[in-house]
Each structure stands twice: as structure tokens, then as C-alpha cells.
Design an enzyme around this catalytic site. Sequence first.
Site, mmCIF file in Angstrom:
data_model
loop_
_atom_site.group_PDB
_atom_site.id
_atom_site.type_symbol
_atom_site.label_atom_id
_atom_site.label_comp_id
_atom_site.label_asym_id
_atom_site.label_seq_id
_atom_site.Cartn_x
_atom_site.Cartn_y
_atom_site.Cartn_z
ATOM 1 N N ASP A 13 1.243 -0.754 -0.521
ATOM 2 C CA ASP A 13 0.145 0.056 0.172
ATOM 3 C C ASP A 13 1.021 1.482 0.228
ATOM 4 O O ASP A 13 1.562 1.909 1.480
ATOM 5 C CB ASP A 13 -0.734 -0.281 0.960
ATOM 6 C CG ASP A 13 -1.650 1.262 0.815
ATOM 7 O OD1 ASP A 13 -2.454 1.455 0.220
ATOM 8 O OD2 ASP A 13 -2.353 1.451 1.960
ATOM 9 N N CYS A 66 -4.262 4.805 -3.445
ATOM 10 C CA CYS A 66 -5.799 6.006 -3.172
ATOM 11 C C CYS A 66 -4.923 7.030 -3.864
ATOM 12 O O CYS A 66 -6.170 8.441 -4.014
ATOM 13 C CB CYS A 66 -5.376 6.309 -1.813
ATOM 14 S SG CYS A 66 -4.579 7.308 -1.055
#
Length: 163
Positions: A13, A66
Site C-alpha cells: 500500500d 488511493c
Amino acid sequence: DGAPLLFDRVLADVPCSGDGTLRKYPALWEKWTPQDAIGLHHRQFTILCRGLDLLHVSGRLVYSTCSLNPLENEAVVAAALRRYGSAIELLPLPDLEGLCGNPGLSEWLVPHPSVKEGICWARPEEVPAELRERVRANCFPAPSGSAEAEAWRRCCHHCRRFL
């Protein structure tokens, strides 16, 4: 015993521009630019490669941001596939009931690192020599018609874009 520590699963991530959260955090609009991704691409690629290096054979890695910018997503994944060749494979996501997403992009443009310029390039050869250290060749899709481009076209839909 000196053997490397390898993992069955890795979650990468990675740090990102966060442009996928603009709806949730409207204040980001004040400082966000499409060029933010150029500064992050190499770091994201390095983290992804490190994660892949830490996997056992048949291990799984999930790459996540994101961001909706292809320089932070498809470009990073495509660059890793080119680097590792047949040693890695991009797999489809399992069925995630109720979660809909769009397939990854097969092509994208790369913006000039300066917001003021308003220029985008489709191929690394178009980037002026003085910018090639900042705008790396692995930010771009493989050349159209190449075996690498065809391989990416066959698997890019396994990348998912969620809003």
C-alpha cells in the site's frame, strides 16, 4: 542461517498523491496536480519491486494506492511486469461481491513535470533530454505494436480502478 526471509503474502500500500480521495477530502484540490505522480512513480516502483523480491515462489502481492492516476497504478505495475518478465503474473481479483470497479488502462499519457507547461507525452522519446532523469521511460506504456504492449493489453484489465 543467512537465507533471505521470504513471505507468502505482501501488501504494498504505497505512498501516493491521494487524488482518489479528492471527493472525501476537498482541501486536496488546492495543492493537487496531475504531475504529483511523476515524483512518486519511482518510489512506488521501488517499493513494488522490493515486495516482489520478498515473495516466495507462488506468493501473492497486492499493490494498492488511493490514486486514480495511471502513473501511480498501471505504469508501476506494467514496469514491474517488464522488469520481472515471466517470473511474475498479474492475476484477476477474486469476485468481490458488491464491489464494482473498472478495468485498468492499456494506454496513458505522461504530463510535463511543470504544471505551467501543459504538455503530455505518449512515448519516452518525446521527452526532452534534460527531463529524462525526472520523467523515466518506465512511466510510459510499452511501445504500441510491441510484444510488451500486447502482453500488457492481455492482462491490464486485471488491474482494477475503484471510485
